[in-house]
Design an enzyme around this catalytic site. Structure first.
Site, short mmCIF file in Angstrom:
data_model
loop_
_atom_site.label_atom_id
_atom_site.label_comp_id
_atom_site.label_asym_id
_atom_site.label_seq_id
_atom_site.Cartn_x
_atom_site.Cartn_y
_atom_site.Cartn_z
N GLY A 1 0.84 -1.19 0.00
CA GLY A 1 0.00 0.00 0.00
C GLY A 1 0.87 1.24 0.00
O GLY A 1 1.99 1.21 0.52
N GLN B 1 2.89 9.95 1.12
CA GLN B 1 4.19 9.29 1.18
C GLN B 1 5.04 9.61 -0.05
O GLN B 1 6.24 9.32 -0.06
CB GLN B 1 4.01 7.77 1.28
CG GLN B 1 3.43 7.32 2.60
CD GLN B 1 3.34 5.82 2.65
OE1 GLN B 1 2.38 5.24 2.17
NE2 GLN B 1 4.35 5.17 3.21
N CYS C 1 6.18 0.16 7.42
CA CYS C 1 5.75 1.27 6.57
C CYS C 1 6.90 1.65 5.64
O CYS C 1 8.05 1.71 6.08
CB CYS C 1 5.39 2.47 7.46
SG CYS C 1 4.86 3.91 6.53
N LEU C 2 6.59 1.89 4.36
CA LEU C 2 7.64 2.24 3.40
C LEU C 2 8.31 3.56 3.75
O LEU C 2 9.42 3.82 3.30
CB LEU C 2 7.06 2.30 1.98
CG LEU C 2 6.53 0.97 1.41
CD1 LEU C 2 6.03 1.17 -0.02
CD2 LEU C 2 7.60 -0.10 1.45
N HIS D 1 -4.29 1.50 7.72
CA HIS D 1 -2.94 2.07 7.76
C HIS D 1 -2.83 3.24 6.77
O HIS D 1 -2.29 4.30 7.12
CB HIS D 1 -1.94 0.95 7.42
CG HIS D 1 -0.51 1.38 7.36
ND1 HIS D 1 0.44 0.94 8.27
CD2 HIS D 1 0.17 2.19 6.50
CE1 HIS D 1 1.62 1.48 7.96
NE2 HIS D 1 1.48 2.24 6.89
N GLU D 2 -3.38 3.04 5.56
CA GLU D 2 -3.28 4.09 4.53
C GLU D 2 -4.15 5.30 4.87
O GLU D 2 -3.74 6.44 4.64
CB GLU D 2 -3.63 3.54 3.14
CG GLU D 2 -2.76 2.38 2.66
CD GLU D 2 -1.27 2.63 2.77
OE1 GLU D 2 -0.84 3.79 2.65
OE2 GLU D 2 -0.53 1.65 3.00
N HIS E 1 -2.43 7.46 7.17
CA HIS E 1 -1.46 8.33 6.48
C HIS E 1 -2.14 9.62 6.02
O HIS E 1 -1.60 10.71 6.20
CB HIS E 1 -0.89 7.63 5.24
CG HIS E 1 0.34 6.81 5.52
ND1 HIS E 1 1.48 7.33 6.08
CD2 HIS E 1 0.60 5.50 5.29
CE1 HIS E 1 2.39 6.38 6.19
NE2 HIS E 1 1.89 5.24 5.72
ZN ZN Z 1 2.79 3.43 5.77
#
Ligand code: ZN
Length: 193
Positions: free
Chosen positions: A43, A48, A91-92, A133-134, A137
């Site tokens: 995701g 991000q 998380c990226l 999670h997204e 963000h």
């Molecule tokens: Zn993340």
């Protein structure tokens, strides 16, 4: 386009709803998928990649070969959360850091895709977790904010490293100051929101 890392201020920015979708935005979404695969994620939220829009992409298969599993969610709204479940998350934007996060087991999601079609459905399991999670963000929340104090202690040192790295990038001019970042986001908000 690149993935920004903790503690970049755009990750704390509350994203704005999109009012229109055009060819440029479609191009942005396809670049987001490419970046997500490159970094082996499932995701990726717009902030991000330093964009202030309520938009995220997911592919639970995590591979471009599974094109059918690609989903784009625009202006998502969560409702009707049920149950709770704890799982390890990463998380990226905070690569290498993971921790246990408690999330709703089932959620109702309403959103739009790139064609402007409405998605309404109940999600559970990994899909429910990734979507929560997204959406976090988009509201400027990171999974580390949801760790228990014990779990937070376990990642404290790693987060410190990210903060030191961030400050040194600022000192060398590799990253703009807060005011410039905020001005850029405000300009981008005027384009599509
Ligand atoms: Zn993340």
């Amino acid at each position: 386009m690149e993935i920004i890392e903790y503690p970049h201020p755009t990750l704390r920015h509350e994203s704005k709803p999109l009012r229109r979708v055009d060819a440029e935005l479609r191009h942005i979404v396809s670049e987001m998928f490419d970046l997500m695969y490159e970094h082996q994620g499932v995701g990726l939220a717009a902030n991000q990649v330093n964009l202030p829009y309520r938009l995220f992409v997911i592919n639970l298969e995590g591979t471009p070969e599974a094109k059918d599993a690609e989903m784009v969610f625009i202006n998502p709204v969560l409702s009707g959360a049920k149950g709770s479940e704890e799982e390890e998350e990463g998380c990226l934007s905070i690569p290498g850091v993971t921790g246990p996060v408690t999330r709703s087991e089932k959620i109702q999601l309403q959103a739009y895709n790139l064609e402007g079609e409405e998605f309404v459905g109940e999600l559970s399991g990994l899909a429910a977790r990734v979507v929560q999670h997204e959406i976090d963000h988009l509201n400027g929340t990171l999974f580390i904010d949801r760790l228990t104090s014990t779990a937070k202690m376990a990642v404290h040192e790693a987060l410190d490293e990210f903060e030191i790295e961030f400050r040194s990038k600022r000192e060398t001019g590799a990253l703009p100051d807060d005011a410039s970042i905020a001005a850029r986001l405000a300009k981008l908000e005027n384009l599509w929101t």
